[in-house]
Design a protein around this motif. Structure first.
Motif, mmCIF file in Angstrom:
data_model
loop_
_atom_site.group_PDB
_atom_site.id
_atom_site.type_symbol
_atom_site.label_atom_id
_atom_site.label_comp_id
_atom_site.label_asym_id
_atom_site.label_seq_id
_atom_site.Cartn_x
_atom_site.Cartn_y
_atom_site.Cartn_z
ATOM 1 N N ILE A 139 1.009 -1.258 -0.075
ATOM 2 C CA ILE A 139 0.062 0.000 0.048
ATOM 3 C C ILE A 139 0.803 1.218 0.011
ATOM 4 O O ILE A 139 1.552 1.573 1.011
ATOM 5 N N ASP A 140 0.690 2.229 -1.051
ATOM 6 C CA ASP A 140 1.422 3.249 -1.263
ATOM 7 C C ASP A 140 0.762 4.472 -0.453
ATOM 8 O O ASP A 140 1.420 5.389 -0.070
ATOM 9 N N LYS A 141 -0.711 4.240 -0.508
ATOM 10 C CA LYS A 141 -1.319 5.486 -0.160
ATOM 11 C C LYS A 141 -2.592 5.140 0.498
ATOM 12 O O LYS A 141 -3.302 4.066 0.027
ATOM 13 N N TYR A 142 -2.834 5.629 1.671
ATOM 14 C CA TYR A 142 -4.328 5.177 2.384
ATOM 15 C C TYR A 142 -4.825 6.277 2.792
ATOM 16 O O TYR A 142 -4.312 7.215 3.218
ATOM 17 N N PHE A 143 -6.372 6.276 3.086
ATOM 18 C CA PHE A 143 -6.889 7.263 3.955
ATOM 19 C C PHE A 143 -7.620 6.466 4.996
ATOM 20 O O PHE A 143 -7.896 5.426 4.997
ATOM 21 N N ASP A 144 -7.734 7.189 6.276
ATOM 22 C CA ASP A 144 -8.050 6.780 7.449
ATOM 23 C C ASP A 144 -9.769 6.917 7.495
ATOM 24 O O ASP A 144 -10.294 8.047 7.196
ATOM 25 N N ALA A 145 -10.512 5.896 7.977
ATOM 26 C CA ALA A 145 -11.942 6.145 8.000
ATOM 27 C C ALA A 145 -12.232 5.822 9.505
ATOM 28 O O ALA A 145 -11.784 5.299 10.302
ATOM 29 N N ASP A 146 -13.448 6.455 9.901
ATOM 30 C CA ASP A 146 -13.922 6.378 11.160
ATOM 31 C C ASP A 146 -14.300 4.622 11.452
ATOM 32 O O ASP A 146 -14.560 4.340 12.771
ATOM 33 N N GLY A 147 -15.014 4.278 10.285
ATOM 34 C CA GLY A 147 -15.627 2.970 10.504
ATOM 35 C C GLY A 147 -15.639 2.224 8.814
ATOM 36 O O GLY A 147 -15.720 3.035 8.099
ATOM 37 N N LEU A 148 -15.413 0.786 8.983
ATOM 38 C CA LEU A 148 -15.483 0.407 7.745
ATOM 39 C C LEU A 148 -15.918 -0.987 7.882
ATOM 40 O O LEU A 148 -15.956 -1.790 8.841
ATOM 41 N N SER A 149 -16.982 -1.354 7.109
ATOM 42 C CA SER A 149 -17.592 -2.745 7.122
ATOM 43 C C SER A 149 -16.499 -3.961 6.842
ATOM 44 O O SER A 149 -15.437 -3.620 6.194
ATOM 45 N N LYS A 150 -16.855 -4.807 7.213
ATOM 46 C CA LYS A 150 -15.843 -6.078 7.245
ATOM 47 C C LYS A 150 -15.292 -6.543 5.977
ATOM 48 O O LYS A 150 -14.186 -6.755 5.630
ATOM 49 N N ASP A 151 -16.173 -6.353 4.806
ATOM 50 C CA ASP A 151 -16.157 -6.630 3.464
ATOM 51 C C ASP A 151 -15.442 -5.479 2.905
ATOM 52 O O ASP A 151 -15.288 -5.402 1.701
ATOM 53 N N GLY A 152 -15.374 -4.476 3.509
ATOM 54 C CA GLY A 152 -14.800 -3.106 2.916
ATOM 55 C C GLY A 152 -15.346 -2.226 1.927
ATOM 56 O O GLY A 152 -14.893 -1.480 1.278
ATOM 57 N N THR A 153 -16.819 -2.580 1.875
ATOM 58 C CA THR A 153 -17.535 -1.850 0.732
ATOM 59 C C THR A 153 -18.246 -0.440 1.274
ATOM 60 O O THR A 153 -18.873 0.194 0.546
ATOM 61 N N ILE A 154 -18.366 -0.476 2.520
ATOM 62 C CA ILE A 154 -18.950 0.528 3.146
ATOM 63 C C ILE A 154 -18.247 1.522 4.305
ATOM 64 O O ILE A 154 -17.521 0.715 5.130
ATOM 65 N N VAL A 155 -17.886 2.719 3.839
ATOM 66 C CA VAL A 155 -17.127 3.409 4.877
ATOM 67 C C VAL A 155 -17.997 4.340 5.717
ATOM 68 O O VAL A 155 -19.037 4.958 5.250
ATOM 69 N N LEU A 156 -17.661 4.699 6.775
ATOM 70 C CA LEU A 156 -18.485 5.375 7.546
ATOM 71 C C LEU A 156 -17.537 6.538 8.094
ATOM 72 O O LEU A 156 -16.316 6.481 8.613
ATOM 73 N N GLU A 157 -18.047 7.899 8.199
ATOM 74 C CA GLU A 157 -17.463 9.049 8.570
ATOM 75 C C GLU A 157 -18.631 9.705 9.397
ATOM 76 O O GLU A 157 -19.625 10.007 8.946
ATOM 77 N N VAL A 158 -18.100 10.204 10.550
ATOM 78 C CA VAL A 158 -19.078 10.857 11.352
ATOM 79 C C VAL A 158 -18.486 12.446 11.730
ATOM 80 O O VAL A 158 -17.408 12.208 12.207
ATOM 81 N N GLU A 159 -19.211 13.271 11.600
ATOM 82 C CA GLU A 159 -18.536 14.673 11.882
ATOM 83 C C GLU A 159 -19.311 15.394 12.947
ATOM 84 O O GLU A 159 -20.853 15.019 12.995
ATOM 85 N N ALA A 160 -18.840 16.158 13.726
ATOM 86 C CA ALA A 160 -19.534 16.921 14.816
ATOM 87 C C ALA A 160 -19.421 18.417 14.293
ATOM 88 O O ALA A 160 -20.348 18.872 13.548
ATOM 89 N N GLY A 161 -18.649 18.951 14.719
ATOM 90 C CA GLY A 161 -18.456 20.569 14.537
ATOM 91 C C GLY A 161 -18.095 20.892 13.237
ATOM 92 O O GLY A 161 -18.440 21.912 12.675
ATOM 93 N N ARG A 162 -17.176 20.095 12.467
ATOM 94 C CA ARG A 162 -16.460 20.595 11.432
ATOM 95 C C ARG A 162 -17.266 20.334 10.124
ATOM 96 O O ARG A 162 -16.680 20.639 9.054
ATOM 97 N N ALA A 163 -18.187 19.494 10.082
ATOM 98 C CA ALA A 163 -18.797 19.013 8.653
ATOM 99 C C ALA A 163 -18.880 20.140 7.725
ATOM 100 O O ALA A 163 -18.650 19.869 6.659
ATOM 101 N N VAL A 164 -19.556 21.087 8.006
ATOM 102 C CA VAL A 164 -19.745 22.249 7.015
ATOM 103 C C VAL A 164 -18.816 23.544 7.293
ATOM 104 O O VAL A 164 -18.393 23.871 6.363
#
Length: 168
Positions: free
Chosen positions: A80-105
């Protein structure tokens, strides 16, 4: 109230996506805005046991080894040369979860989340959780309007099946 919308609006929610929304519904009273002022890690902690039951991995902190790296680019010998961090990821890797509080907008974090999800290898759906109310503003509605414009204009096509926007 909990609000959610799948984009594009021309398709309905899958059973898998409904399971994730149910996790938010279960903890809604603990995370709803503006009554609760949890940061994104606080919201993730409330969601963690329910998401883990439906085979999600949730980050445990902000240090290396506590985050969830999702591959973006591969190099020699499939390293892996490049990756991004996720808040959550389904075990099969098809659904990524991002939860924002104050910075979303305020800081347009939702745009970065969309971009990164589109670059992540194997990701088909982004679940994007934002506060319904942040400092008197309706973050859910602001992101909803942006996504609505993006999908209706069809000037830019995202390489994922959809984005589920959840307002808490």
């Amino acid at each position: 109230m909990l609000r959610y919308q799948l984009f594009p609006r021309s398709v309905g929610l899958t059973e898998r996506l409904k399971e994730i929304i149910t996790c938010f519904e279960v903890v809604y009273e603990d995370i709803k805005s503006p009554e609760n002022t949890l940061n994104s890690n606080g919201v993730l902690q409330k969601l963690r046991p329910y998401l883990e039951r439906i085979n999600f991995t949730i980050e445990s902190g902000k240090l290396r080894g506590e985050k969830i790296p999702v591959p973006v680019l591969f190099g020699l010998n499939n390293q892996i040369d490049k990756y991004f961090d996720a808040d959550g990821l389904s075990k099969d890797g098809t659904i990524v979860l991002e939860v924002e509080a104050g910075r979303a907008v305020v800081n347009f974090q939702f745009l970065k989340d969309i971009f990164q999800a589109c670059m992540m290898h194997g990701v088909e759906y982004l679940i994007l959780g934002v506060r319904n109310n942040y400092r008197g503003g309706d973050d859910f509605q602001k992101v909803h309007a942006f996504l609505e414009t993006l999908y209706i204009s069809s000037r830019l096509t995202l390489p994922i099946k959809g984005v589920v926007l959840i307002g808490y």
